[in-house]
Write an enzyme that holds these catalytic residues in place. Sequence first.
Site, PDB file in Angstrom:
ATOM      1  N   ASN A  84       0.800  -1.216   0.000  1.00 19.90           N
ATOM      2  CA  ASN A  84       0.000   0.000   0.000  1.00 19.90           C
ATOM      3  C   ASN A  84       0.840   1.276   0.000  1.00 19.90           C
ATOM      4  O   ASN A  84       0.375   2.314  -0.462  1.00 19.90           O
ATOM      5  CB  ASN A  84      -0.920   0.008   1.228  1.00 19.90           C
ATOM      6  CG  ASN A  84      -1.586   1.348   1.444  1.00 19.90           C
ATOM      7  OD1 ASN A  84      -2.460   1.751   0.681  1.00 19.90           O
ATOM      8  ND2 ASN A  84      -1.157   2.058   2.484  1.00 19.90           N
ATOM      9  N   SER A 135      -2.935  -0.495  -6.500  1.00 16.81           N
ATOM     10  CA  SER A 135      -2.613   0.279  -7.691  1.00 16.81           C
ATOM     11  C   SER A 135      -3.436   1.565  -7.635  1.00 16.81           C
ATOM     12  O   SER A 135      -3.467   2.248  -6.620  1.00 16.81           O
ATOM     13  CB  SER A 135      -2.917  -0.556  -8.941  1.00 16.81           C
ATOM     14  OG  SER A 135      -2.704   0.177 -10.114  1.00 16.81           O
ATOM     15  N   TYR A 149       3.130   9.249 -11.863  1.00 22.65           N
ATOM     16  CA  TYR A 149       2.340   8.404 -10.958  1.00 22.65           C
ATOM     17  C   TYR A 149       1.680   7.268 -11.730  1.00 22.65           C
ATOM     18  O   TYR A 149       1.713   6.106 -11.315  1.00 22.65           O
ATOM     19  CB  TYR A 149       1.290   9.274 -10.264  1.00 22.65           C
ATOM     20  CG  TYR A 149       0.448   8.546  -9.230  1.00 22.65           C
ATOM     21  CD1 TYR A 149       0.972   8.235  -7.986  1.00 22.65           C
ATOM     22  CD2 TYR A 149      -0.875   8.199  -9.495  1.00 22.65           C
ATOM     23  CE1 TYR A 149       0.212   7.586  -7.035  1.00 22.65           C
ATOM     24  CE2 TYR A 149      -1.648   7.548  -8.550  1.00 22.65           C
ATOM     25  CZ  TYR A 149      -1.094   7.246  -7.315  1.00 22.65           C
ATOM     26  OH  TYR A 149      -1.862   6.596  -6.382  1.00 22.65           O
ATOM     27  N   LYS A 153       2.033   3.114 -11.484  1.00 23.53           N
ATOM     28  CA  LYS A 153       0.879   2.258 -11.237  1.00 23.53           C
ATOM     29  C   LYS A 153       0.613   1.307 -12.407  1.00 23.53           C
ATOM     30  O   LYS A 153       0.207   0.162 -12.194  1.00 23.53           O
ATOM     31  CB  LYS A 153      -0.358   3.112 -10.934  1.00 23.53           C
ATOM     32  CG  LYS A 153      -0.261   3.901  -9.625  1.00 23.53           C
ATOM     33  CD  LYS A 153      -0.022   2.979  -8.433  1.00 23.53           C
ATOM     34  CE  LYS A 153      -0.070   3.740  -7.106  1.00 23.53           C
ATOM     35  NZ  LYS A 153       0.141   2.834  -5.947  1.00 23.53           N
TER      36      LYS A 153
END
Length: 278
Positions: A84, A135, A149, A153
């Site tokens: 996480n 994700s 970012y 992901k």
Amino acid sequence: MSKVWFITGAGSGIGVATARAALKAGDRVVATGRNLDKVRNALNDVAGDNLAFVQLDVADEAQAKPAVDAAIKAFGRIDVLVNNAGYSLLGNFEEFSTAEIERLIATNFYGVMYMMRAVLPVMRKRRSGRIINISSLAGIVGFKHCGAYSAAKFAVEGLSASVAHEVEPFGIKIVAVEPGFFRTDLLDAHNAKYAGSTIEDYAAEGTAENMWSGYHGAQQGDPARLGDALVKIAGMDNPPRQFAAGSDALAVAQPALEARLEELRAYSDLSKSTDGSF
């Protein structure tokens, strides 16, 4: 049988919510974070024999195996790994420095990779396990100001999907979770990082901070409910390989994926024209 969870970034948001949900379900939790005082404070009211705290900066590969060893020392095994930990870097791609992108990738992607490498041998030995990689909707759909970012992901998505095929014979299931907008600290002023605005051509659109900061605290997603959903997923014999979390995630992801399929169909003849004859 109760499970043992190993959760990174357990000091806030989805991490702390998942830890609470797992403890509520009667499971044991190893809560980790770079700032262990923050993790302890976030879970202080539920501390007990079923909760252990371990220092961990996921961006430092050398810390991964010792953290896993500490978890096994505390509870004997790891049944569920939740990757996480992460943060957001927002701005126009041209205005990111290479160092900024590398730091983001180190936490948001390499951190996932390091933890999977450290935990998979433990799960393979037991021929069971669940890995839940957090994700993002930005790992399915590209958004303005999210180039770095989203790149991280999308990489998590690819890693999850590929490794899932490799480890499924050992009873290990991997789930990529794509949250929409949840009330976490991702866009908090102390957590979100923004590229400096230096290129005049982009100035007319306003800054990334002006566009994104207003969402903080107004997101519709409830981390506690997502934590409950992840507990359910961890208990499934055949969990989904992808889980879009939140009605907003579904509303954006479904048409985006359907549009990709339509585009594939529209250019199928051109695709086939590249086939060679042997």
